[in-house]
Design a protein around this motif. Structure first.
Motif, PDB file in Angstrom:
ATOM      1  N   VAL A   3       0.827  -1.217   0.000  1.00 18.49           N
ATOM      2  CA  VAL A   3       0.000   0.000   0.000  1.00 18.49           C
ATOM      3  C   VAL A   3       0.862   1.268   0.000  1.00 18.49           C
ATOM      4  N   ILE A   4       2.078   1.154   0.529  1.00 17.73           N
ATOM      5  CA  ILE A   4       2.975   2.331   0.460  1.00 17.73           C
ATOM      6  C   ILE A   4       3.447   2.522  -0.983  1.00 17.73           C
ATOM      7  N   LEU A   5       3.898   1.423  -1.607  1.00 14.12           N
ATOM      8  CA  LEU A   5       4.474   1.552  -2.952  1.00 14.12           C
ATOM      9  C   LEU A   5       3.429   1.930  -3.996  1.00 14.12           C
ATOM     10  N   ASP A   6       2.186   1.469  -3.815  1.00 15.17           N
ATOM     11  CA  ASP A   6       1.205   1.853  -4.847  1.00 15.17           C
ATOM     12  C   ASP A   6       0.526   3.178  -4.525  1.00 15.17           C
ATOM     13  N   GLY A   7       1.041   3.875  -3.501  1.00  8.92           N
ATOM     14  CA  GLY A   7       0.614   5.258  -3.262  1.00  8.92           C
ATOM     15  C   GLY A   7      -0.631   5.387  -2.401  1.00  8.92           C
ATOM     16  N   ARG A   8      -1.148   4.276  -1.868  1.00  8.14           N
ATOM     17  CA  ARG A   8      -2.364   4.406  -1.052  1.00  8.14           C
ATOM     18  C   ARG A   8      -2.048   4.810   0.383  1.00  8.14           C
ATOM     19  N   ALA A   9      -0.810   4.702   0.792  1.00  6.61           N
ATOM     20  CA  ALA A   9      -0.393   5.239   2.098  1.00  6.61           C
ATOM     21  C   ALA A   9       0.812   6.135   1.835  1.00  6.61           C
ATOM     22  N   ARG A  10       0.591   7.433   1.830  1.00  4.49           N
ATOM     23  CA  ARG A  10       1.638   8.360   1.401  1.00  4.49           C
ATOM     24  C   ARG A  10       2.566   8.738   2.547  1.00  4.49           C
ATOM     25  N   ALA A  11       3.668   9.392   2.181  1.00  9.24           N
ATOM     26  CA  ALA A  11       4.652   9.832   3.173  1.00  9.24           C
ATOM     27  C   ALA A  11       3.965  10.645   4.259  1.00  9.24           C
ATOM     28  N   GLY A  12       4.276  10.362   5.494  1.00 14.67           N
ATOM     29  CA  GLY A  12       3.723  11.117   6.615  1.00 14.67           C
ATOM     30  C   GLY A  12       2.446  10.532   7.190  1.00 14.67           C
ATOM     31  N   VAL A  13       1.797   9.639   6.431  1.00 13.29           N
ATOM     32  CA  VAL A  13       0.551   9.054   6.950  1.00 13.29           C
ATOM     33  C   VAL A  13       0.866   8.233   8.201  1.00 13.29           C
ATOM     34  N   ARG A  14       0.015   8.424   9.183  1.00 11.50           N
ATOM     35  CA  ARG A  14       0.282   7.734  10.448  1.00 11.50           C
ATOM     36  C   ARG A  14      -0.277   6.321  10.434  1.00 11.50           C
ATOM     37  N   LEU A  15       0.528   5.379  10.903  1.00 12.35           N
ATOM     38  CA  LEU A  15       0.063   3.988  10.962  1.00 12.35           C
ATOM     39  C   LEU A  15      -0.697   3.765  12.270  1.00 12.35           C
ATOM     40  N   PRO A  16      -1.631   2.831  12.287  1.00 15.60           N
ATOM     41  CA  PRO A  16      -2.322   2.517  13.541  1.00 15.60           C
ATOM     42  C   PRO A  16      -1.312   2.051  14.592  1.00 15.60           C
ATOM     43  N   SER A  17      -1.674   2.228  15.847  1.00 14.92           N
ATOM     44  CA  SER A  17      -0.791   1.693  16.885  1.00 14.92           C
ATOM     45  C   SER A  17      -0.809   0.171  16.784  1.00 14.92           C
ATOM     46  N   THR A  18       0.221  -0.455  17.330  1.00 18.70           N
ATOM     47  CA  THR A  18       0.281  -1.925  17.240  1.00 18.70           C
ATOM     48  C   THR A  18      -0.924  -2.539  17.950  1.00 18.70           C
ATOM     49  N   ARG A  19      -1.355  -1.886  19.029  1.00 17.21           N
ATOM     50  CA  ARG A  19      -2.501  -2.424  19.776  1.00 17.21           C
ATOM     51  C   ARG A  19      -3.763  -2.381  18.898  1.00 17.21           C
ATOM     52  N   ASN A  20      -4.007  -1.216  18.265  1.00 17.06           N
ATOM     53  CA  ASN A  20      -5.216  -1.083  17.436  1.00 17.06           C
ATOM     54  C   ASN A  20      -5.202  -2.037  16.252  1.00 17.06           C
ATOM     55  N   LEU A  21      -4.017  -2.108  15.604  1.00 14.10           N
ATOM     56  CA  LEU A  21      -3.975  -2.941  14.398  1.00 14.10           C
ATOM     57  C   LEU A  21      -4.141  -4.412  14.748  1.00 14.10           C
ATOM     58  N   SER A  22      -3.521  -4.839  15.868  1.00 14.99           N
ATOM     59  CA  SER A  22      -3.662  -6.255  16.229  1.00 14.99           C
ATOM     60  C   SER A  22      -5.124  -6.564  16.556  1.00 14.99           C
ATOM     61  N   ALA A  23      -5.814  -5.590  17.205  1.00 17.28           N
ATOM     62  CA  ALA A  23      -7.234  -5.820  17.530  1.00 17.28           C
ATOM     63  C   ALA A  23      -8.059  -5.852  16.252  1.00 17.28           C
ATOM     64  N   GLU A  24      -7.765  -4.919  15.342  1.00 15.96           N
ATOM     65  CA  GLU A  24      -8.560  -4.847  14.111  1.00 15.96           C
ATOM     66  C   GLU A  24      -8.415  -6.103  13.257  1.00 15.96           C
ATOM     67  N   LEU A  25      -7.167  -6.613  13.184  1.00 16.67           N
ATOM     68  CA  LEU A  25      -6.923  -7.772  12.312  1.00 16.67           C
ATOM     69  C   LEU A  25      -7.107  -9.110  13.034  1.00 16.67           C
ATOM     70  N   GLY A  26      -7.241  -9.035  14.361  1.00 17.93           N
ATOM     71  CA  GLY A  26      -7.408 -10.269  15.136  1.00 17.93           C
ATOM     72  C   GLY A  26      -6.146 -11.107  15.156  1.00 17.93           C
ATOM     73  N   ILE A  27      -4.992 -10.443  15.269  1.00 13.53           N
ATOM     74  CA  ILE A  27      -3.721 -11.178  15.339  1.00 13.53           C
ATOM     75  C   ILE A  27      -2.950 -10.710  16.572  1.00 13.53           C
ATOM     76  N   ALA A  28      -1.909 -11.445  16.945  1.00 13.49           N
ATOM     77  CA  ALA A  28      -1.167 -11.118  18.164  1.00 13.49           C
ATOM     78  C   ALA A  28      -0.433  -9.787  18.001  1.00 13.49           C
ATOM     79  N   ARG A  29      -0.295  -9.073  19.094  1.00 11.48           N
ATOM     80  CA  ARG A  29       0.386  -7.774  19.027  1.00 11.48           C
ATOM     81  C   ARG A  29       1.862  -7.953  18.637  1.00 11.48           C
TER      82      ARG A  29
END
Ligand SMILES: Cc1ncc(COP(=O)(O)O)c(C=O)c1O
Length: 494
Positions: free
Chosen positions: A34-60
């Protein structure tokens, strides 16, 4: 930018729980995408590890590990007070180099070659003339190779070789192998070379390419046997040389019949012309050497299967007659041992050999040491000469059976050329019979292997003939296979 971005600051990411690829690797690859195809541009903030693990249902920890990898590779960076963001260096300009424009992305890959690359690629189409026919013509009978001995010698080299031999090694090759080659050439080809003149290469093909690159320039003219060896033709065309076909008859290439007077080089197979099988006469050899002297040209002597002479010992080489250092002698172990070994050699004047070897170093540094050392031992301990004697007897028997079967079962309309040397017999076809059609119809899985002569011809008259390889045919299979070949010819003649 909001202080705490929701997990959805990244577009949807897809993970496959059934895949063998670890989830942290998959997550890493998705975020890179998603970074290389331009859907997440420079400076865009990534979810915290806690949020992303909860959203995807995977271990932190899985998310931590993917983020660590992305940070180490420079895709993301941590900013004090604002968490983890897509790296600011990944501006549009920087990304364009890897993503390209949409059209290019659709094509999946850049396919442009340089002019030189395009010329080399185009040269490979010369082999199209043989498509659907049998590439095994003249290949050695691998069932007869003493693999048990080879294996023993190979494993012994692992203990015997100094450890330094397993580092980067000399481009010219392993000295004991140079010596073994020199002795073999002295015994069988009347050559008095010294070890310093030998370069071990990965077969004739590399030797020809190297000679063309080291000794000739694009557009230089080279005399070429017609019909002639397609592997050599491809290497020379790829290197931009201008090939001048010279007719070949039962005394080899006749330089007096060359349509051009001068050239920078000539390529010849004097021991056994490929593909006609003739030996170059002494008169023609002397004429060729004189021609080379008169226009200061090189001669590339390809002595690819001169070992298989059935009517006596192998002939002396053209190089053995040359006192001027113009003949570059090329030998291969593909026919006597096995093609996948990829070992052959060049014999040239010592200073030239040193220079050519240095150039070879750019290509692949050197030939593999274990194989070189094994071959040296195989030669020093007499196995090479023994194997050669055995194969000569084996092939002599198969050749005689094939010739007898052609005589006995043919209808007298076929003209058979049975050179005293080599691993093929040439069968000239009656007028109007297409050799490629016969070779294709005959198939490529039987005991006899067949190739069309026309594929080797550069100029009319194209000779319709078959190269019939007998080396892999068991004696009991030769008569039925010959009958099958004759009936294929008869069928296509109607
Ligand atoms: C005329 C000629 N030279 C050389 C070779 C051997 O080539 P290489 O040593 O690259 O396997 C062959 C193999 O078919 C050949 O026909």
């Amino acid at each position: 930018m909001p202080k705490s971005a929701p997990a959805s600051s990244l577009p949807p990411l897809q993970l496959d729980r059934a895949s063998a690829t670890p989830l942290s690797r998959q997550l890493h690859a998705e975020i890179v995408r998603v970074i290389l195809d331009g859907r997440a541009r420079a400076g865009v903030r990534l979810p915290s590890t806690r949020n992303l693990s909860a959203e995807l249902g995977i271990a932190r920890n899985t998310v931590n590990s993917a983020y660590d990898q992305l940070a180490a590779e420079g895709y993301i960076e941590s900013r004090v007070g604002s968490g983890t963001c897509v790296a600011s260096s990944l501006q549009g300009q920087a990304l364009r180099a890897v993503t390209g424009d949409a059209q290019q992305r659709d094509a999946g890959t850049r396919r442009h070659l340089s002019q030189r690359g395009a010329r080399a690629y185009a040269a490979t189409s010369l082999a199209d003339a043989f498509e659907g026919t049998d590439p095994r013509v003249g290949h050695p009978d691998l069932d007869a190779f003493p693999f048990a001995t080879w294996k023993r010698l190979l494993s012994r080299q692992i203990d015997a070789l100094a450890r330094s031999r397993f580092g980067y090694t000399a481009a010219r090759g392993y000295e004991p192998l140079h010596e073994a080659i020199v002795q073999h050439l002295a015994r069988t080809r009347g050559m008095s070379a010294i070890g310093e003149q030998v370069i071990v290469v990965s077969g004739t093909q590399q030797a020809l390419d190297l000679c063309a690159r080291a000794l000739l320039d694009p557009r230089d003219r080279i005399l070429f046997e017609d019909p002639g060896y397609i592997g050599a033709r491809m290497a020379f065309v790829a290197n931009g040389l201008t090939l001048s076909p010279v007719p070949v008859d039962d005394a080899g290439m006749d330089v007096a019949r060359s349509p051009v007077r001068t050239a920078r080089a000539a390529y010849v197979t004097p021991a056994h012309q490929y593909p006609l099988g003739s030996q170059m006469s002494l008169a023609r050899r002397l004429a060729l050497l004189e021609w080379a002297r008169s226009c200061d040209a090189w001669i590339f002597e390809d002595d690819y299967d001169g070992e298989y002479r059935y009517a006596g010992e192998p002939l002396s080489s053209l190089a053995s007659l040359d006192a001027s250092g113009r003949v570059i002698y090329i030998g291969s172990f593909s026919k006597v041992l096995f093609p996948a070994l990829r070992l052959g050699f060049i014999v040239a004047p010592a200073e030239l050999a040193r220079r050519i070897a240095s150039i070879r170093g750019f290509v692949d540094r050197a030939s593999p040491m274990l194989e070189q050392a094994t071959l040296a031992a195989f030669m020093e301990q007499g196995y090479f000469a023994q194997h050669l004697r055995r194969m000569r007897a084996l092939y002599a028997e198969r050749r005689a059976l094939l010739l007898a079967a052609l005589r006995e079962h043919g209808d007298g309309s076929l003209d058979v050329l049975a050179p005293e040397t080599g691993t093929i017999v040439v069968v000239r076809l009656p007028d109007g019979v297409d050799d490629t059609a016969v070779a294709k119809a005959f198939g490529n899985e039987g005991p006899l292997a067949v190739l069309p002569m026309s594929g080797y011809c550069m100029r009319p008259p194209i000779r319709a003939a078959l190269l019939v390889g007998f080396t892999q045919a068991r004696p009991r299979d030769i008569v039925p296979a010959t009958k099958a070949l004759l009936s294929t010819i008869a069928r296509l003649r109607r």
